[in-house]
Each structure stands twice: as C-alpha cells, then as structure tokens.
Design an enzyme around this catalytic site. Structure first.
Site, PDB file in Angstrom:
ATOM      1  N   ASP A 252     -19.206 -25.525  -8.683  1.00  0.00           N
ATOM      2  CA  ASP A 252     -19.731 -26.739  -9.296  1.00  0.00           C
ATOM      3  C   ASP A 252     -18.630 -27.189 -10.178  1.00  0.00           C
ATOM      4  O   ASP A 252     -18.700 -27.971 -11.014  1.00  0.00           O
ATOM      5  CB  ASP A 252     -20.714 -26.138 -10.522  1.00  0.00           C
ATOM      6  CG  ASP A 252     -20.331 -24.859 -11.109  1.00  0.00           C
ATOM      7  OD1 ASP A 252     -19.082 -24.409 -11.033  1.00  0.00           O
ATOM      8  OD2 ASP A 252     -21.098 -24.266 -12.100  1.00  0.00           O
ATOM      9  N   LYS A 386     -35.240 -26.227 -12.487  1.00  0.00           N
ATOM     10  CA  LYS A 386     -34.647 -26.388 -11.026  1.00  0.00           C
ATOM     11  C   LYS A 386     -35.741 -26.714 -10.172  1.00  0.00           C
ATOM     12  O   LYS A 386     -36.570 -26.080  -9.664  1.00  0.00           O
ATOM     13  CB  LYS A 386     -33.963 -24.946 -10.710  1.00  0.00           C
ATOM     14  CG  LYS A 386     -32.662 -24.551 -11.378  1.00  0.00           C
ATOM     15  CD  LYS A 386     -32.292 -23.236 -11.006  1.00  0.00           C
ATOM     16  CE  LYS A 386     -30.922 -22.930 -11.302  1.00  0.00           C
ATOM     17  NZ  LYS A 386     -30.423 -21.429 -11.228  1.00  0.00           N
TER      18      LYS A 386
HETATM   19  P1  PGA Z   1     -27.231 -21.468  -8.893  1.00  0.00           P
HETATM   20  O1  PGA Z   1     -27.631 -21.728 -10.470  1.00  0.00           O
HETATM   21  O2  PGA Z   1     -25.961 -20.918  -8.486  1.00  0.00           O
HETATM   22  O3  PGA Z   1     -28.463 -20.450  -8.631  1.00  0.00           O
HETATM   23  O4  PGA Z   1     -27.697 -22.840  -8.365  1.00  0.00           O
HETATM   24  C1  PGA Z   1     -26.809 -22.649 -11.125  1.00  0.00           C
HETATM   25  C2  PGA Z   1     -27.367 -22.193 -12.554  1.00  0.00           C
HETATM   26  O5  PGA Z   1     -27.546 -20.951 -12.952  1.00  0.00           O
HETATM   27  O6  PGA Z   1     -27.354 -22.978 -13.378  1.00  0.00           O
HETATM   28 ZN    ZN Z   2     -28.026 -20.644 -14.914  1.00  0.00          ZN
END
Ligand code: PGA
Ligand code: ZN
Length: 475
Positions: A252, A386
């Site tokens: 990220d 999400k």
């Molecule tokens: P993810 O999680 O890796 O499952 O997309 C992102 C997060 O925990 O914020």
């Molecule tokens: Zn998270």
C-alpha cells in the site's frame, strides 16, 4: 407505418419545436449543440448492455472491470481485493484453475456479468440503485454472493452508480449522498499509510501499518500536502537510521524498514512529523491487524523474525498495557484490530478504556450481523468500511447507517490489491465518513483516490467542508 404515423407516434414535431424554442429562449451561440443536448436530456436513460473483462489489480492479480452501457454513455468500474478474507464476508469468485494466474483468474465472474447480470439489468434505470442491487442479489440467491461472485456484483453496482450520477448530472459524491439520505457531504481526513509491515511488506515488522492523519489542516488539499511532506521527511529519517533499503515500499505504498518494536516505528514517524513543523496538527493511527500474528491466545510480535519468533509472546493483557503506554506517549487517535478477529472480549475491554477510537476491520468484516453484535456488546466504536466485503453500494450504505445510528466512527477503506478506480473517494465524501484510508501518498492506485478528493474539493468550491478535527463526526 406511414411517415405521418411515425411522426405522430413519437410526437417528434412537438419535441423538436420545444427544443428550438428552448434554444431561442437561451439565445445560445451554438443552437445546434444546444438542441442536441436538450433532446438528449429529454430521453430517460436505461441500461443497454453490461460488458465485463478481466484486468490486473495493483498486486498483478486478476480482478473484474465492467463497462456499463446506457443509451447515454459508458460507465466503467473495477473492484479491489484484499489480503485478509474471512468467513463472514461476501465471496470473491475466482476460477481456481492453477494453470491460469495460479488459480486467481476471474473468467467465471466475467462470464456471469456478460450473460446473466447483463440480461437481468437491461432496460433498468441506472438512477434506481437499490432496485439494480436487489435485482442482482435476487439473481444470486445466496447469502454471500458466491453464485455470481461479489466481485462481479460489486463492479456492476459501482458502474451503475456512476451512470446514475451522470443521468442526474450531479457529481458521484452527491448522488451517493442522495442515495444515503444524508444532507451534508464532507471531505474526509486522509489516514496515510507511512510505514508498512504485516502481510503488506517483507520486512520484520509484525504490525500492518502506521498511519498519519493531518486533522489540523484547513482543507483536504492542505492535508495532502502535509501527508506528502511527512512521507518524504520519513524517507530521510529511515535512510539515516536504517539505510535506504528501508525506503522500499509495501503493497500500500508505506516504507518498509526493519523495525524491532511498535515504539521504534512510532519514533520514526514522530521524528518525520516533527520535521514538517505541523507537529500537533498531525495525529497517528495504527492498523495492528493482530489476527495475523495471534498464535492461540498469544501475540507473537516477532513472528516475522525467524530467529526470534516465539520468544516475545505477549498475552492480550500485555498488549493492552503496551497500547496504553504508547497512547500516552504518542498522539494516537485510533487503533484498528488491536486483537485477533475472534477476540471480542479483549477488544471490548480495550474499547471500554476510552483511550482512543477502536476500529473493527477483521473483527467486523463489514458484515452487518457482526456490526450489530459489536454494537450490542460495545466491542468497538468504529467501522472499517470495505465495500468489496459487502458486494453492493446499497448494502454498503446500510452498514454505514447501522454504524452511524450507534454513534460510531466510520473509516472508508481501500484494499491492498487496488485498481485505478477512485469510487471510494466519492463514497467517503457522499457518506461523510470523516476518514478515508487509501494507503501512502504514493503509487498510482493510491494517489488516484487522494487526487480524486482534490478534484471533489475543487468542484464543491465554497460548499466543500474538510472533516478536520471533526473526523469522528457521527451526525
Ligand atoms: P487488506 O486490508 O490487506 O485485507 O486489503 C487492508 C486493511 O487492513 O486495512
Ligand atoms: Zn485492517
């Protein structure tokens, strides 16, 4: 049918006369263009075709993209995908053929869109989001959308939402605000990931991420500037302390130095914030993602250091002590998933201390039943939203309402596998969630979200309100 009958059937003469009169009234300098637009507006929009394809997400793993055609245009959307997946979230349909993208291709989801979903939605009005979403839910008939795939359904749901906004001739965030029944739109505080660990990076840091929130900025544009400046100061700090290899980035976009403790990570971030000169105006948040290093009832903070793993097991009580100390020393405003996703008891105990906001991500999986339980048990006090764990825009709006009614905070979130779609930016403004978490202020699929927020702020002009210190807002 004779010519006259045809003209009468479609009341063409009257419609053309109306358009010409409107052009004359407006005294437009380009009457032909005006008339063309006027006539286009008089036709109500319907979905004519839904066409999907497989594309790659930011990790190089297949995902679904869709082009939703109406008689007025083509609207595109694509869906993200994450690392963490749980039993309560909507099912992402993957082909499972190990010979194709190691089992990750999404040809079945694409086919479901091109055949069954497309057929079911043709002729529908894209403004009617709930009807469209329910048509897909009814077609799927399963609780977790495993028949058509939540990745298939969500891509179409988002594309339809964009088409609905275009038909109303309003910005997407405004359409979302209307759909949710909220009057006020708010630019969220960005929670920028600056240090990455856990499943998002190959360093030895067990914690998934440390974020910074420029709550003291006056506008989103300024928050982005502060976030970027802090990120670059942090690069210098990490290079000085850990060498330039520590500036490689995680999934990220956060920097990934080897860090032996959470405190060491927080020190690096604090130093970077100090160098910006905005010290008390930038707060810190942590996504512990503790499920990933929970072994039985213990937490192995050295899980990623092969020689040390198992030596530094912490009990949940030890973790609470650590959080208490760190919150007293650093300006930490929220902690996400401080304990294992099934450890309701300690999450609740920690929330009850009222030291900082406690955000449920893996704990809740954006699932309404888990959210209801957490509200009843006061297990946490904020939702990590999400959208792809839910599967439709309509249901995402409903989960946010649940959280709001309980006076919780809401953090709109990206996934580690992102696409070039910036839908969540408009969603965070339209639903006024107060915070958006979309990764580092770097890497295209992350900056895409932040750059879209810049555009929204510009478009809203005088009406733009930055959540700032009110990021927890629950109105
Ligand atoms: P993810 O999680 O890796 O499952 O997309 C992102 C997060 O925990 O914020
Ligand atoms: Zn998270």
């Amino acid at each position: 049918m004779s010519v006259q009958e045809y003209l009468d059937k479609h009341t063409l003469s009257r419609k053309i006369e109306d358009a010409v009169n409107a052009a004359v009234r407006a005294k437009t300098s380009d009457p032909v263009l005006f008339i063309a637009n006027h006539m286009k507006k008089a036709v109500s929009s319907v979905i004519t075709k839904v066409k999907a394809r497989q594309i790659l997400d930011s990790r190089g793993i297949p995902t679904v993209e869709v082009d939703l055609h109406t008689n007025k245009g083509v609207f595109r959307a694509s869906v993200p995908s994450g690392d963490s997946s749980g039993t309560y979230e909507a099912i992402e349909l993957r082909d499972g053929d190990k010979g194709m993208y190691l089992g990750n291709s999404v040809a079945k989801a694409v086919k479901n869109i091109n055949e069954r979903i497309s057929e079911a939605l043709i002729g529908m009005d894209p403004k009617l989001q709930a009807q469209i979403d329910h048509a897909m839910i009814d077609l799927d008939k399963t609780e977790k959308k495993n028949e058509l795939g939540a990745n298939a359904i969500l891509a179409v749901s988002i594309a339809a939402c964009k088409a609905g906004a275009a038909e109303k001739e309003v910005p997407l965030c405004k359409h979302l605000s209307d759909l949710s029944g909220r009057a006020n739109m708010t630019l969220p505080v960005p929670a920028f990931t600056v240090l990455s660990g856990g499943n998002h990076a190959s360093n030895n840091f067990a914690i998934q991420e440390i974020m910074i929130l420029p709550v003291g900025a006056s506008r989103f544009e300024e928050a982005l500037q502060w976030g970027s400046e802090t990120y670059h100061h942090l690069k210098a700090v990490v290079t000085e302390k850990n060498g330039s290899m520590g500036c490689n980035v995680g999934e990220d976009g956060g920097l990934t130095p080897d860090i032996s403790s959470l405190k060491e990570g927080l020190e690096l971030v604090k130093e970077a914030i100090n160098r910006t000169g905005y010290s008390d105006k930038i707060k810190i948040a942590i996504d512990v993602a503790a499920t990933n290093f929970c072994i039985g009832t213990k937490y192995d903070l050295d899980i990623k250091s092969p020689n040390k793993s198992g030596q530094n097991f912490k009990s949940a009580e030890d973790m609470i002590e650590m959080y208490k100390e760190l919150c007293a020393e650093y300006p930490i405003v929220f902690i996400e998933d401080p304990f294992d996703k099934e450890d309701w008891e300690h999450t609740k105990h920690f929330s009850g201390l009222g030291i900082c906001q406690v955000v449920g991500d893996d704990l809740l999986m954006s699932n309404s039943k888990r959210v209801e339980r957490a509200i009843q048990e006061s297990a946490c006090n904020a939702l990590l939203l999400k959208v792809n764990q839910i599967g439709t825009v309509t249901e995402a709006i409903e989960v946010v309402k649940l959280a709001r009614d309980a006076h919780w905070g809401v953090v709109t979130s990206h996934r580690c596998g992102e696409t070039e779609d910036s839908f969540i930016s408009d969603l965070s403004v339209g639903l006024a969630t107060g915070v958006i978490k979309a990764g580092a202020p770097c890497r295209g699929e992350r900056t895409m979200k932040y750059n879209q927020l810049l555009r929204i702020e510009e478009e809203l002009g005088e009406q733009a309100v930055y959540a700032g210190e009110d990021w927890r807002q629950t109105l």
